[in-house]
Design an enzyme around this catalytic site. Structure first.
Site, short mmCIF file in Angstrom:
data_model
loop_
_atom_site.label_atom_id
_atom_site.label_comp_id
_atom_site.label_asym_id
_atom_site.label_seq_id
_atom_site.Cartn_x
_atom_site.Cartn_y
_atom_site.Cartn_z
NE ARG A 149 -64.38 30.03 -47.65
CZ ARG A 149 -64.83 28.86 -47.27
NH1 ARG A 149 -64.64 27.77 -48.02
NH2 ARG A 149 -65.43 28.70 -46.13
N GLY A 150 -61.56 29.45 -45.36
CA GLY A 150 -61.82 28.32 -44.45
C GLY A 150 -60.56 28.14 -43.61
CB ALA A 151 -60.05 27.86 -39.96
CD GLN B 202 -68.39 32.66 -46.86
OE1 GLN B 202 -69.51 33.15 -46.78
NE2 GLN B 202 -67.33 33.24 -46.36
CG ASP C 181 -62.93 30.60 -38.82
OD1 ASP C 181 -64.14 30.32 -38.88
OD2 ASP C 181 -62.19 30.66 -39.83
CE LYS D 9 -67.58 33.51 -42.67
NZ LYS D 9 -66.69 34.70 -42.79
#
Ligand code: MRU
Length: 348
Positions: free
Chosen positions: A49-51, A196, A237, A248
Site C-alpha cells: 500500500r501507499g501510492a 498505518q 495519493d 489518507k
C-alpha cells in the site's frame, strides 16, 4: 534493505517479492508472487500500500501477467494483456500512481514481437521502480530545507520506504533532515482505521533512530494548540490540477487545524502523483472500504454487532490549506495551477 528497513518490493528471479505490510509490526513475512492475480489481490488487501508502492507493484504485476500469456497470436496476446490491465485498474481507485503505471505499461507493449513486448514490460516496470526511488530521494532532499534544527514534525499515515518502494515522501524528508545533522522529533497520528501511523510509521522511525511520539488522531489539535508542533508534512495519493490533494482520511482535518494554529502544512509527493486531467479535488474518486475495518481492530470487535459504519479511505484537502507541495522537480506554491502544469507535464 534501505537503512534498517527491509525492502518492501523486489523483482527477484522473475517473481515479485513483497513484505506483507498488513502483518507489520508483529511479523515480517515476505511473500513471493508469481502471477498477476495474487499481485492485484495483495494491492486490494493492502499487503502492498501507499501510492507510489502501489504503482510499482502494479507495474511488476502487469509484467508478470504478460509473461504468463501463452499464445502465438499477437492479437490474442493484446486481448489477454488488456484483461490484466483492467484487473489492476479495478484494484484501488484513489492513488493515481496506479493509473499512471498502467498507462505506461500499456504504451510499453506497443510494437515488436510477443517476446519483445514481454521483455519491454519487465524493463518498463523496473524503470518505474527506479524512477520512484530517484524521485523520492530528490524530493526528500529538497523538502528537508523546510525542517529547522530542533523542529517537531507532525505526520499522518505512512510515507516511508514501505509506502513508496523508494526513499519516502513525508518520511523521506524527515530522514533527509536527520541525515543533514538536524535534531528533530516526530508526532505520528495512529491513522484509524487501519493504523498505518501506529503500525508502520513508528516502526520505520524507530528503525531510523528518529524520536517518535504516537498520538491518537483526535489529539492532533491539542498538541498544535499547545505549540508542540512546528510543521505538518504528509504524502498524497492524487494531486488535482488546481492543487487540491487526496490523501489518507483525516488529512483534511489536520490541514484545517494547522491553518487555524498558523502551522505550515506541506504535501510531499513525486510528480507521478499529479493528475492534470482532473481540474479539482472534488473529481477524485474516493475509495470506500469495508465497514468492518471501522467496527473491528485487527479482527477484534470494538462496537456492538451490526452497527452501521462508514469507511472512506481518503479525503481531499483544498489547496488553500496547503503551504507548499514538495516534488522532485521543485517546490510548488500558489498559484498551484501554474506550478503543477509545469512540473506535472509528464503525467496525464
Ligand atoms: O490506504 P493507504 O495505506 O494506501 O494510504 C496511504 C496514504 O494515504 C499515504 O499517505 C499516501 O499514499 C502517500 S505515500 C507516500
Amino acid at each position: 534493505m534501505q537503512s534498517g528497513i527491509p525492502t518492501a518490493i523486489e523483482w527477484l528471479d522473475g517473481k515479485l517479492r513483497i513484505l506483507d505490510q498488513s502483518k507489520l509490526p508483529w511479523e515480517q513475512i515476505f511473500v513471493n508472487l508469481d502471477n498477476y492475480h495474487d499481485v492485484a489481490l495483495a494491492i486490494k488487501e493492502m499487503k502492498v500500500r501507499g501510492a507510489p508502492a502501489v504503482g510499482v507493484a502494479a507495474a511488476y504485476g502487469i509484467a508478470l501477467g504478460a509473461s504468463g500469456i501463452e499464445t502465438a497470436s499477437k492479437d490474442e496476446f493484446l486481448v489477454q494483456l488488456n484483461r490484466v490491465l483492467q484487473t489492476f485498474a479495478a484494484s484501488r481507485p484513489t492513488a493515481v500512481n496506479l493509473f499512471q503505471a498502467i498507462k505506461r505499461m500499456e504504451k510499453a507493449a506497443r510494437g515488436g514481437s510477443i517476446a519483445e513486448m514481454k521483455r519491454s514490460l519487465i524493463n518498463e516496470a523496473k524503470r518505474i521502480h527506479q524512477e520512484e526511488l530517484t524521485a523520492t530521494k530528490k524530493l526528500s532532499q529538497l523538502g528537508a530545507e523546510f525542517i529547522r534544527d530542533g523542529f517537531t514534525v507532525l505526520t499522518h499515515c505512512n510515507t516511508g520506504p514501505l509506502a513508496t518502494a523508494g526513499y519516502g515522501t513525508a518520511l523521506g524528508i524527515i530522514k533527509a533532515a536527520k541525515e543533514q545533522g538536524k535534531k528533530l522529533s516526530v508526532f505520528v497520528t495512529e491513522t484509524r482505521p487501519l493504523l498505518q501511523g501506529a503500525r508502520l510509521t513508528t516502526w520505520e522511525l524507530k528503525r531510523e533512530g528518529i524520536p517518535v511520539t504516537l498520538i491518537t488522531d483526535s489529539m492532533a489539535g491539542y498538541f498544535m494548540q499547545q505549540r508542540k508542533i512546528d510543521c505538518v508534512i504528509v504524502g498524497a495519493d492524487r494531486i488535482a490540477a488546481n492543487g487540491d490533494v487526496a490523501n489518507k482520511i483525516g488529512t483534511y482535518t489536520l490541514a484545517v487545524l494547522a491553518k487555524e494554529n498558523k502551522i505550515p502544512f506541506y504535501i510531499a509527493a513525486p510528480t507521478s502523483t499529479i493528475d492534470l486531467s482532473l481540474s479539482s479535488g472534488d473529481k477524485i474518486p474516493i475509495e470506500e472500504r469495508s465497514p468492518e475495518e471501522v467496527t473491528h481492530i485487527q479482527g477484534v470487535p470494538i462496537a456492538p454487532e451490526g452497527v452501521r459504519a462508514a469507511n472512506p479511505a481518503f479525503d481531499v484537502t483544498p489547496h488553500s490549506y496547503i503551504t507548499a507541495i514538495i516534488t522532485e522537480k521543485g517546490i510548488i506554491k500558489e498559484p498551484y495551477k501554474k506550478g503543477l502544469k509545469e512540473m506535472g507535464s509528464g503525467s496525464s
